[in-house]
Design an enzyme around this catalytic site. Structure first.
Site, PDB file in Angstrom:
ATOM      1  N   ASN B  24       0.806  -1.225   0.000  1.00 18.18           N
ATOM      2  CA  ASN B  24       0.000   0.000   0.000  1.00 18.18           C
ATOM      3  C   ASN B  24       0.840   1.276   0.000  1.00 18.18           C
ATOM      4  O   ASN B  24       0.296   2.377   0.043  1.00 18.18           O
ATOM      5  CB  ASN B  24      -0.939   0.010   1.221  1.00 18.18           C
ATOM      6  CG  ASN B  24      -0.162   0.154   2.532  1.00 18.18           C
ATOM      7  OD1 ASN B  24       1.058   0.016   2.551  1.00 18.18           O
ATOM      8  ND2 ASN B  24      -0.869   0.431   3.610  1.00 18.18           N
ATOM      9  N   LYS B  28       6.250   1.553  -5.747  1.00 16.03           N
ATOM     10  CA  LYS B  28       6.094   0.333  -6.544  1.00 16.03           C
ATOM     11  C   LYS B  28       6.446   0.627  -8.017  1.00 16.03           C
ATOM     12  O   LYS B  28       7.327  -0.012  -8.589  1.00 16.03           O
ATOM     13  CB  LYS B  28       4.659  -0.190  -6.437  1.00 16.03           C
ATOM     14  CG  LYS B  28       4.256  -0.565  -5.013  1.00 16.03           C
ATOM     15  CD  LYS B  28       2.861  -1.146  -4.926  1.00 16.03           C
ATOM     16  CE  LYS B  28       1.739  -0.164  -5.188  1.00 16.03           C
ATOM     17  NZ  LYS B  28       1.600   0.866  -4.147  1.00 16.03           N
ATOM     18  N   THR B  29       5.737   1.581  -8.600  1.00 15.67           N
ATOM     19  CA  THR B  29       6.058   1.990  -9.963  1.00 15.67           C
ATOM     20  C   THR B  29       7.415   2.692  -9.996  1.00 15.67           C
ATOM     21  O   THR B  29       8.206   2.497 -10.924  1.00 15.67           O
ATOM     22  CB  THR B  29       4.964   2.932 -10.509  1.00 15.67           C
ATOM     23  OG1 THR B  29       3.738   2.209 -10.594  1.00 15.67           O
ATOM     24  CG2 THR B  29       5.325   3.482 -11.878  1.00 15.67           C
ATOM     25  N   ARG B  38      18.452   1.518 -14.545  1.00 11.49           N
ATOM     26  CA  ARG B  38      19.623   0.626 -14.542  1.00 11.49           C
ATOM     27  C   ARG B  38      19.781  -0.088 -15.882  1.00 11.49           C
ATOM     28  O   ARG B  38      20.878  -0.152 -16.434  1.00 11.49           O
ATOM     29  CB  ARG B  38      19.458  -0.447 -13.466  1.00 11.49           C
ATOM     30  CG  ARG B  38      19.686   0.021 -12.079  1.00 11.49           C
ATOM     31  CD  ARG B  38      20.253  -1.093 -11.196  1.00 11.49           C
ATOM     32  NE  ARG B  38      20.552  -0.551  -9.893  1.00 11.49           N
ATOM     33  CZ  ARG B  38      19.756  -0.648  -8.818  1.00 11.49           C
ATOM     34  NH1 ARG B  38      18.619  -1.312  -8.904  1.00 11.49           N
ATOM     35  NH2 ARG B  38      20.117  -0.108  -7.684  1.00 11.49           N
ATOM     36  N   PHE B  79      -7.697   5.800 -13.546  1.00 11.89           N
ATOM     37  CA  PHE B  79      -7.611   5.025 -12.319  1.00 11.89           C
ATOM     38  C   PHE B  79      -8.841   4.160 -12.145  1.00 11.89           C
ATOM     39  O   PHE B  79      -9.940   4.562 -12.486  1.00 11.89           O
ATOM     40  CB  PHE B  79      -7.439   5.956 -11.130  1.00 11.89           C
ATOM     41  CG  PHE B  79      -6.114   6.645 -11.134  1.00 11.89           C
ATOM     42  CD1 PHE B  79      -6.008   7.953 -11.569  1.00 11.89           C
ATOM     43  CD2 PHE B  79      -4.968   5.981 -10.755  1.00 11.89           C
ATOM     44  CE1 PHE B  79      -4.785   8.600 -11.592  1.00 11.89           C
ATOM     45  CE2 PHE B  79      -3.736   6.620 -10.772  1.00 11.89           C
ATOM     46  CZ  PHE B  79      -3.644   7.924 -11.201  1.00 11.89           C
ATOM     47  N   TRP B  81     -10.614   3.295  -9.666  1.00 12.78           N
ATOM     48  CA  TRP B  81     -11.715   3.759  -8.825  1.00 12.78           C
ATOM     49  C   TRP B  81     -12.517   4.890  -9.460  1.00 12.78           C
ATOM     50  O   TRP B  81     -13.514   5.308  -8.930  1.00 12.78           O
ATOM     51  CB  TRP B  81     -11.208   4.145  -7.435  1.00 12.78           C
ATOM     52  CG  TRP B  81      -9.977   4.994  -7.469  1.00 12.78           C
ATOM     53  CD1 TRP B  81      -9.937   6.351  -7.456  1.00 12.78           C
ATOM     54  CD2 TRP B  81      -8.626   4.546  -7.507  1.00 12.78           C
ATOM     55  NE1 TRP B  81      -8.642   6.769  -7.491  1.00 12.78           N
ATOM     56  CE2 TRP B  81      -7.820   5.695  -7.514  1.00 12.78           C
ATOM     57  CE3 TRP B  81      -8.010   3.277  -7.558  1.00 12.78           C
ATOM     58  CZ2 TRP B  81      -6.420   5.608  -7.565  1.00 12.78           C
ATOM     59  CZ3 TRP B  81      -6.633   3.202  -7.600  1.00 12.78           C
ATOM     60  CH2 TRP B  81      -5.856   4.352  -7.597  1.00 12.78           C
ATOM     61  N   GLU B 116       1.000  -1.764 -12.757  1.00 12.77           N
ATOM     62  CA  GLU B 116      -0.356  -1.873 -12.214  1.00 12.77           C
ATOM     63  C   GLU B 116      -1.121  -3.060 -12.814  1.00 12.77           C
ATOM     64  O   GLU B 116      -2.342  -3.032 -12.931  1.00 12.77           O
ATOM     65  CB  GLU B 116      -1.105  -0.542 -12.386  1.00 12.77           C
ATOM     66  CG  GLU B 116      -0.384   0.565 -11.602  1.00 12.77           C
ATOM     67  CD  GLU B 116      -1.089   1.898 -11.571  1.00 12.77           C
ATOM     68  OE1 GLU B 116      -1.683   2.270 -12.583  1.00 12.77           O
ATOM     69  OE2 GLU B 116      -1.047   2.556 -10.524  1.00 12.77           O
TER      70      GLU B 116
END
Lengths: 185, 185
Positions: B24, B28-29, B38, B79, B81, B116
């Protein structure tokens, strides 16, 4: 912080964040690289100071930083747990912090990353309280400051705006797969 | 996997990892962007497929990707939601997965990011079991595959080599500071 209040309705007002990526998992430095990736796209000048990593090694990230004209300083003498000479390790941490202070107050950057900066704090080579006092007084309001590493001291977490703990769920080294170029370095 | 055993003593043998960044928290992205950073330095060809993000918005990361010649596909409709039309959202996820399969089997890439991608799995728009079966059969052995998003299904975690959970410790949005260019986008 009255300017901040005045700007509340501005969608793009700039508030330099203090970001801490800590925890025992992967992705602390990697997410800092991701922020350099984003900042570069906004033409924000950025600088990376690595407190532990030494000059050795041909890392992918250093080559990309050159291409993107991101300034990069490797100030350490290798990994902490390999230190042969703790006085030298401590001296290098002080040198790196001197450089970091110059970069932070210079006004040249929108993003400064202090990579693995938590280790000198955790091991007591630098004084966390003094450093936070200095940052409160000197960090430009529009500068994003990103600090990575395990064992982030509680005082640093209290000072920071955005703190994420990267937790190890599963790691391939445990299954005998060595670090992969492009992933680990 | 007999090639893998034969190469155990090779320091640089290539083992394409399946990396999952979930949880949460932030990063992450962003950590996936760091892996692109890299990989680019190693001149590894890379590709980013975004399952949720739409064409709108001027993100810093997209501009940097152009500079680094990283291929980038925004396949979502915004998104989750905010979805007004769930059938359309589902259709777009299927389209994105079709593209992902083409990219994965093409042999052109050393790194493919499915950003995602956990959401279509979590919400059942795509079948996790079928997708893992397909990946086991078709993912090239030297391809690093990075999957980001909350709610990573357990079967995906079981399949992955490297899993990190980004946990929110402290977030500035809660203190009324809006997303900052170069940090959030």
């Amino acid at each position: 912080m009255s300017d901040l209040n005045a700007a509340q309705n501005h969608q793009d007002y700039v508030h330099g964040l203090v970001v801490v990526n800590t925890g025992n998992g992967k992705g602390k430095t990697t997410a800092a690289l991701g922020l350099l990736f984003r900042a570069s796209g906004h033409n924000q000048r950025a600088c990376m100071i690595q407190f532990i990593k030494s000059e050795d090694g041909q890392w992918g990230e250093v080559k990309t930083a050159e291409r993107l004209q991101i300034e990069w300083f490797k100030m350490g003498d290798g990994f902490v747990w390999n230190s042969q000479d703790i006085a030298e390790t401590r001296r290098k941490a002080l040198q790196a912090w001197d450089l970091a202070r110059q970069k932070i107050v210079s006004g040249l950057y929108r993003l400064v990353v202090l990579d693995e900066f938590t280790y000198p704090l955790h091991y007591g080579w630098l004084d966390t309280g003094e450093i936070i006092d200095w940052l409160r007084e000197h960090k430009p309001a529009d500068l994003h400051l990103v600090i990575t590493g395990r064992y982030a001291p509680q005082a640093l977490i209290d000072y920071a705006d955005l703190v994420t703990e990267m937790q190890l769920v599963k790691h391939p080294f445990k299954e005998g797969i060595p670090g992969q170029p492009g992933i680990e370095y």
